[in-house]
Structures are given as C-alpha cells and as structure tokens.
Scaffold this active site. Structure first.
Site, PDB file in Angstrom:
ATOM      1  N   GLU A  85       0.853  -1.176   0.000  1.00 38.34           N
ATOM      2  CA  GLU A  85       0.000   0.000   0.000  1.00 38.34           C
ATOM      3  C   GLU A  85       0.898   1.238   0.000  1.00 38.34           C
ATOM      4  O   GLU A  85       1.751   1.385   0.871  1.00 38.34           O
ATOM      5  CB  GLU A  85      -0.903   0.017   1.228  1.00 38.34           C
ATOM      6  CG  GLU A  85      -1.840  -1.165   1.300  1.00 38.34           C
ATOM      7  CD  GLU A  85      -2.704  -1.124   2.538  1.00 38.34           C
ATOM      8  OE1 GLU A  85      -2.718  -0.074   3.229  1.00 38.34           O
ATOM      9  OE2 GLU A  85      -3.361  -2.128   2.829  1.00 38.34           O
TER      10      GLU A  85
ATOM     11  N   ASP B 145      -5.256   8.528  10.617  1.00 36.75           N
ATOM     12  CA  ASP B 145      -3.838   8.234  10.772  1.00 36.75           C
ATOM     13  C   ASP B 145      -3.322   8.719  12.121  1.00 36.75           C
ATOM     14  O   ASP B 145      -3.580   9.848  12.531  1.00 36.75           O
ATOM     15  CB  ASP B 145      -3.032   8.886   9.654  1.00 36.75           C
ATOM     16  CG  ASP B 145      -3.429   8.370   8.285  1.00 36.75           C
ATOM     17  OD1 ASP B 145      -3.357   7.151   8.101  1.00 36.75           O
ATOM     18  OD2 ASP B 145      -3.836   9.168   7.433  1.00 36.75           O
TER      19      ASP B 145
END
Length: 268
Positions: free
Chosen positions: A49, A60
């Site tokens: 990824e 995140d």
C-alpha cells in the site's frame, strides 16, 4: 479480474496469508520510497500500500501523520506517486495500491484518477473516507476498469452497513481492528475474531486486518483469522529511524522486519 484478485486466488490455492506493508510515498524522499519498494518482494511481502500524503489525515496516528508532513514539506505531489509507479511497478513484481483520500480522487476526476493510476501500474485504491452512500459511481467505474476499490469496515460500523460496504468493494475488504487511529498496539480487542468471522460469512471478498499490528507476535495472533495482514505504522517508524543513514539502510531495516513478519504469519 484485477491483479489483486489474481493475488488472493493464488494465495488461497497455496493456503497462504497476504502480508501487506504500508509505506508513505516520498517519505522522506522518493529515493528512499523506491529502495524500500524494491526490497519488499524478496522479504516476503505480497502487496504494498502506497500512501498518498494528504494535509488532513483521516484516521492516521502520529507516526503516519508525521510521514505525510515530511513528504509534503519536501514538495511531494500526486504526480510523484504516479511517476513512482511507472518507474517501479514492473520492477517490484507485487501489486501496488494507493491509499488515497477521496477528496484527491474527486478533485482529479474519478475516471481520470483510475486511468492515471492504472497507467502508472497501480492495481487499486484504498479509499478510507469514501462514504458507502456516495460510492456507487466510483465502484462501478473501478469494476469496469478491473481496478480494485478497497473500503474500510470498523468495529463500530453497523452490521447492515458492513454488508453495504462489502458489496461496493472489490479486491479485498479492509477490516480495522480497533476503534481510533492507526498505530502500534500490544493488545487488540477480544471480540476481533468473532467480528471478522461474522463478516467473512457475509462476503466472498478476502478480509484483511489492519491498524495496531506492531510486530511478529501480533501478526501471528491475527493470521489465522484473516486472509491478509496490513502493517503500517511499525514500518513507517522504521523508515523514519533508518532514513538518515540513506535509502539502502532504510530498505535493509524494513526488509529485515518484513521477513520477521512473514515467518510469524507462515508459522501461525
């Protein structure tokens, strides 16, 4: 079928689980990203990824947020990710997918983004902020182009909604192991196995678990319950720590860690 469909079909026939590292494109520079990418297949990764840096991170944690900031401060642009793919997708020999905000895709244009990504060698996109109510057009476009659209299911997603998300996804389904943000964790929820098993009964898509996988021990615990494991913060942190010594040292550090993960997953 996309390259991701082919990958999971092959792994299933081999009774293997996918190991999927996450790296941030351009952190701390594109040379380091390229060096790490090229090291991943020999270390045992099955797919990578590639995070597209974005100024407003969605889920995140601090490690990945910092990596995005470093890349942006060095002038990273979406075109850099596309050039990275063109230069290295054929050399890497494992499928690459972008982890990208839907706001970026929408700004570029849905069809144009898919065309650009495919031309660059990417096999799909993970889009964490695409609402299932707004996913139909992009989902249909991705299916028509054999470009996998991977969406996320979280522990707090209602089960009826999980089914909707699975139906509009392709390639694999990204199961978020914990509530909250990305990051390394020593303990994972006790009901994780039950939740993943229920979801497995609702869809034919492979289910891959991400968020919170800190190392080989965690990977070994989760491997029997998933079709693949996604490891992000633990890898991004190692890149940041080793990058001062140059791209090759970062690649060696990550390669060593990924080999440990691979051995743990295969032994589980």
């Amino acid at each position: 079928m996309s390259a991701i469909d082919d990958l999971f079909a092959r792994l299933k026939s081999q009774q293997k689980k996918a190991l999927m590292p996450f790296i941030t494109a351009g952190d701390p520079n594109l040379e380091t990203t390229a060096a790490v990418l090229q090291r991943l297949p020999e270390a045992g990764a099955d797919l990578c990824e590639v995070g597209i840096p974005y100024s407003d991170p969605i889920a995140d944690g601090p490690v990945i947020q910092a990596s995005y900031q470093r890349a942006l401060e060095h002038g990273f642009h979406l075109n850099d990710a596309m050039e990275l793919g063109k230069s290295h997708a054929s050399k890497v020999a494992i499928p690459l997918v972008t982890m990208v905000s839907y706001s970026i895709i929408f700004r570029v244009g849905l069809r144009k983004y898919v065309d650009l990504a495919k031309q660059a060698g990417y096999a799909g996109a993970i889009v964490p902020d695409l609402l299932v109510e707004e996913a139909a057009e992009f989902s249909e476009l991705c299916r028509a182009k054999d470009f996998s659209l991977v969406q996320l299911v979280t522990p707090t997603t209602p089960r009826s909604r999980q089914i909707e998300i699975a139906n509009s996804s392709s390639g694999f389904l990204y199961y978020v192991s914990v509530t909250g943000i990305t990051g390394e964790r020593k303990e994972l929820p006790s009901n994780l196995q039950e939740n993943v098993q229920w979801l497995r009964e609702q869809t034919e898509l492979p289910i891959c678990i991400g968020f919170g996988i800190s190392g080989p021990e965690t990977a070994a615990k989760l491997a029997p319950h998933a079709d693949g494991l996604i490891v992000g913060s633990a890898i991004v942190r190692r890149i940041a720590e080793a990058a001062e010594s140059g791209p090759e040292q970062a690649a060696e550090t990550v390669g060593s860690f990924v080999r440990q993960l691979r051995q743990a997953i295969d032994s589980a």
